[in-house]
Design a protein around this motif. Structure first.
Motif, PDB file in Angstrom:
ATOM      1  N   ALA A 165      29.816  38.073  51.877  1.00  0.00           N
ATOM      2  CA  ALA A 165      30.699  37.935  50.719  1.00  0.00           C
ATOM      3  C   ALA A 165      30.002  38.341  49.425  1.00  0.00           C
ATOM      4  O   ALA A 165      30.672  38.699  48.448  1.00  0.00           O
ATOM      5  CB  ALA A 165      31.218  36.504  50.624  1.00  0.00           C
ATOM      6  N   ASP A 166      28.678  38.315  49.411  1.00  0.00           N
ATOM      7  CA  ASP A 166      27.959  38.738  48.209  1.00  0.00           C
ATOM      8  C   ASP A 166      28.079  40.240  47.963  1.00  0.00           C
ATOM      9  O   ASP A 166      27.758  40.720  46.877  1.00  0.00           O
ATOM     10  CB  ASP A 166      26.477  38.353  48.314  1.00  0.00           C
ATOM     11  N   HIS A 167      28.531  40.991  48.981  1.00  0.00           N
ATOM     12  CA  HIS A 167      28.713  42.430  48.823  1.00  0.00           C
ATOM     13  C   HIS A 167      30.075  42.789  48.223  1.00  0.00           C
ATOM     14  O   HIS A 167      30.335  43.970  47.965  1.00  0.00           O
ATOM     15  CB  HIS A 167      28.573  43.135  50.179  1.00  0.00           C
ATOM     16  N   ILE A 168      30.945  41.796  48.024  1.00  0.00           N
ATOM     17  CA  ILE A 168      32.265  42.080  47.464  1.00  0.00           C
ATOM     18  C   ILE A 168      32.106  42.674  46.062  1.00  0.00           C
ATOM     19  O   ILE A 168      31.419  42.093  45.211  1.00  0.00           O
ATOM     20  CB  ILE A 168      33.121  40.800  47.401  1.00  0.00           C
ATOM     21  N   PRO A 169      32.720  43.819  45.790  1.00  0.00           N
ATOM     22  CA  PRO A 169      32.623  44.418  44.449  1.00  0.00           C
ATOM     23  C   PRO A 169      33.342  43.566  43.406  1.00  0.00           C
ATOM     24  O   PRO A 169      34.134  42.675  43.734  1.00  0.00           O
ATOM     25  CB  PRO A 169      33.323  45.778  44.605  1.00  0.00           C
ATOM     26  N   ASP A 170      33.091  43.856  42.157  1.00  0.00           N
ATOM     27  CA  ASP A 170      33.730  43.169  41.040  1.00  0.00           C
ATOM     28  C   ASP A 170      35.248  43.288  41.172  1.00  0.00           C
ATOM     29  O   ASP A 170      35.796  44.387  41.289  1.00  0.00           O
ATOM     30  CB  ASP A 170      33.262  43.823  39.729  1.00  0.00           C
ATOM     31  N   GLN A 171      35.941  42.169  41.179  1.00  0.00           N
ATOM     32  CA  GLN A 171      37.394  42.153  41.340  1.00  0.00           C
ATOM     33  C   GLN A 171      38.128  41.853  40.030  1.00  0.00           C
ATOM     34  O   GLN A 171      39.352  41.651  40.039  1.00  0.00           O
ATOM     35  CB  GLN A 171      37.781  41.095  42.381  1.00  0.00           C
ATOM     36  N   ARG A 172      37.429  41.863  38.913  1.00  0.00           N
ATOM     37  CA  ARG A 172      38.080  41.563  37.639  1.00  0.00           C
ATOM     38  C   ARG A 172      39.182  42.575  37.347  1.00  0.00           C
ATOM     39  O   ARG A 172      39.020  43.770  37.574  1.00  0.00           O
ATOM     40  CB  ARG A 172      37.055  41.557  36.510  1.00  0.00           C
ATOM     41  N   GLY A 173      40.302  42.057  36.841  1.00  0.00           N
ATOM     42  CA  GLY A 173      41.441  42.900  36.536  1.00  0.00           C
ATOM     43  C   GLY A 173      42.380  43.119  37.709  1.00  0.00           C
ATOM     44  O   GLY A 173      43.435  43.753  37.562  1.00  0.00           O
ATOM     45  N   ARG A 174      42.041  42.604  38.879  1.00  0.00           N
ATOM     46  CA  ARG A 174      42.862  42.793  40.075  1.00  0.00           C
ATOM     47  C   ARG A 174      43.668  41.525  40.387  1.00  0.00           C
ATOM     48  O   ARG A 174      43.182  40.406  40.182  1.00  0.00           O
ATOM     49  CB  ARG A 174      41.983  43.151  41.281  1.00  0.00           C
ATOM     50  N   VAL A 175      44.885  41.728  40.858  1.00  0.00           N
ATOM     51  CA  VAL A 175      45.747  40.621  41.277  1.00  0.00           C
ATOM     52  C   VAL A 175      45.796  40.620  42.801  1.00  0.00           C
ATOM     53  O   VAL A 175      46.166  41.624  43.424  1.00  0.00           O
ATOM     54  CB  VAL A 175      47.169  40.768  40.704  1.00  0.00           C
ATOM     55  N   ALA A 176      45.414  39.494  43.405  1.00  0.00           N
ATOM     56  CA  ALA A 176      45.375  39.365  44.861  1.00  0.00           C
ATOM     57  C   ALA A 176      46.304  38.242  45.304  1.00  0.00           C
ATOM     58  O   ALA A 176      46.295  37.155  44.713  1.00  0.00           O
ATOM     59  CB  ALA A 176      43.955  39.078  45.335  1.00  0.00           C
ATOM     60  N   VAL A 177      47.096  38.496  46.325  1.00  0.00           N
ATOM     61  CA  VAL A 177      47.983  37.494  46.906  1.00  0.00           C
ATOM     62  C   VAL A 177      47.458  37.155  48.299  1.00  0.00           C
ATOM     63  O   VAL A 177      47.273  38.051  49.132  1.00  0.00           O
ATOM     64  CB  VAL A 177      49.432  38.022  47.009  1.00  0.00           C
ATOM     65  N   VAL A 178      47.232  35.873  48.556  1.00  0.00           N
ATOM     66  CA  VAL A 178      46.730  35.426  49.852  1.00  0.00           C
ATOM     67  C   VAL A 178      47.701  34.390  50.406  1.00  0.00           C
ATOM     68  O   VAL A 178      47.900  33.333  49.804  1.00  0.00           O
ATOM     69  CB  VAL A 178      45.320  34.814  49.741  1.00  0.00           C
ATOM     70  N   THR A 179      48.326  34.687  51.543  1.00  0.00           N
ATOM     71  CA  THR A 179      49.224  33.705  52.153  1.00  0.00           C
ATOM     72  C   THR A 179      48.405  32.690  52.944  1.00  0.00           C
ATOM     73  O   THR A 179      47.356  33.003  53.494  1.00  0.00           O
ATOM     74  CB  THR A 179      50.259  34.381  53.067  1.00  0.00           C
TER      75      THR A 179
END
Length: 303
Positions: A6-20
């Motif tokens: 999970a530390d490899h996840i790129p910067d997600q700022r500015g993104r909208v994510a929907v998780v069911t």
């Protein structure tokens, strides 16, 4: 090669994510990591009180919205409000799932409950959000599969499993259907020239709250099986990595499938997974798509 974490996840700022199904299990870990890396995460949950508690634990930019995937009315209401507030959606993780090994149950719409939750609700939701996903620069839809999809078979003459019902087989069929959906969605997005990418993931054998719940109806023997499973499976944090990789890793291509690398894909670091033959058949994909459109009343834009 260093294992992906999970530390490899790129910067997600500015993104909208929907998780069911984001208030527990794989969904909670997925939502937590996306928020930790800067995304605004919509927790799409049936139990909003549990969702608010999850949001409190997650921190960051989160919002809780009610979604019952076993009710098409709930799916439509959720999608309409979400699109009004977020005309651009960058990520949809179709994570929520039902595992019910007791007697056959049906949804609010009269569908077998595994199929309603694991396929039809997500099929309708994805279609209703597709224009908002297409408005994003590099949007992805992640469909959650299972190892069980490889041994399952779809019966189009009895999709609702009204004959000779077995809960474990119904679950496997529904996960095969969800996998076929993810693959067929990729085909259709490519054919339409859509910027949206459809990818798939499975968690291998992972300890989640669904395992003891699924076996609860079997009494003492069921509880013993459930707890044995808890002792022989990988952590939910590890199990969520394939879907987090599918959702965020650079260079992911449409139609790719990720899961654990070791011991027949039951545990271990993230790697490309093997797609079951039944899931890859274009004729099956076309037939299931037509059935899902008819059952849900949702047709995808651009047809």
């Amino acid at each position: 090669m260093t294992a992906w974490t999970a530390d490899h996840i790129p910067d997600q700022r500015g993104r909208v994510a929907v998780v069911t199904g984001a208030n527990s299990g794989l969904g909670l870990v997925t939502a937590t990591e996306l928020a930790r890396h800067g995304a605004r995460v919509v927790l799409a949950v049936r139990d909003t009180a549990a969702g608010r508690e999850a949001a409190r634990r997650i921190g960051g930019e989160t919002e809780v919205r009610e979604l019952d995937l076993a009710s098409l009315a709930s799916v439509r209401a959720f999608a309409a409000k979400l699109v009004a507030d977020h005309p651009r959606i960058d990520l949809l993780v179709n994570n929520a799932g039902a595992v019910l090994l007791g007697p056959r149950r049906t949804s609010a719409d009269g569908f077998e409950l595994h199929l309603a939750t694991n396929l039809l609700g997500h099929f309708a939701l994805t279609g209703l959000l597709l224009e908002s996903l297409a408005a994003a620069r590099q949007a992805r839809v992640v469909s959650l599969s299972s190892l069980t999809h490889r041994t399952a078979r779809l019966d189009f003459a009895d999709l609702m499993y009204e004959r000779n019902y077995r809960g474990s087989a119904a679950y496997g069929r529904s996960k095969l259907a969800a996998t076929v959906f993810g693959v067929e969605l990729d085909r259709r997005l490519r054919a339409a020239g859509s910027p949206v990418v459809s990818v798939l993931a499975h968690p291998g054998l992972t300890r989640t709250n669904l395992t003891p719940r699924a076996w609860a109806h079997r009494g003492r023997a069921g509880r013993a099986v459930a707890w044995l499973g808890l002792l022989t499976t990988q952590s939910v944090q590890q199990g969520a990595l394939p879907q987090l990789h599918a959702a965020t890793a650079p260079g992911v291509r449409g139609g790719q499938f990720f899961g654990p690398a070791r011991l027949w894909e039951t545990w271990g670091p993230v790697a490309e997974a093997r797609l079951g033959r039944g899931a890859a058949d274009p004729a099956t994909g076309k037939r299931l798509w037509a059935a899902a459109e008819e059952l849900t009343g949702v047709s995808y834009p651009g047809r």
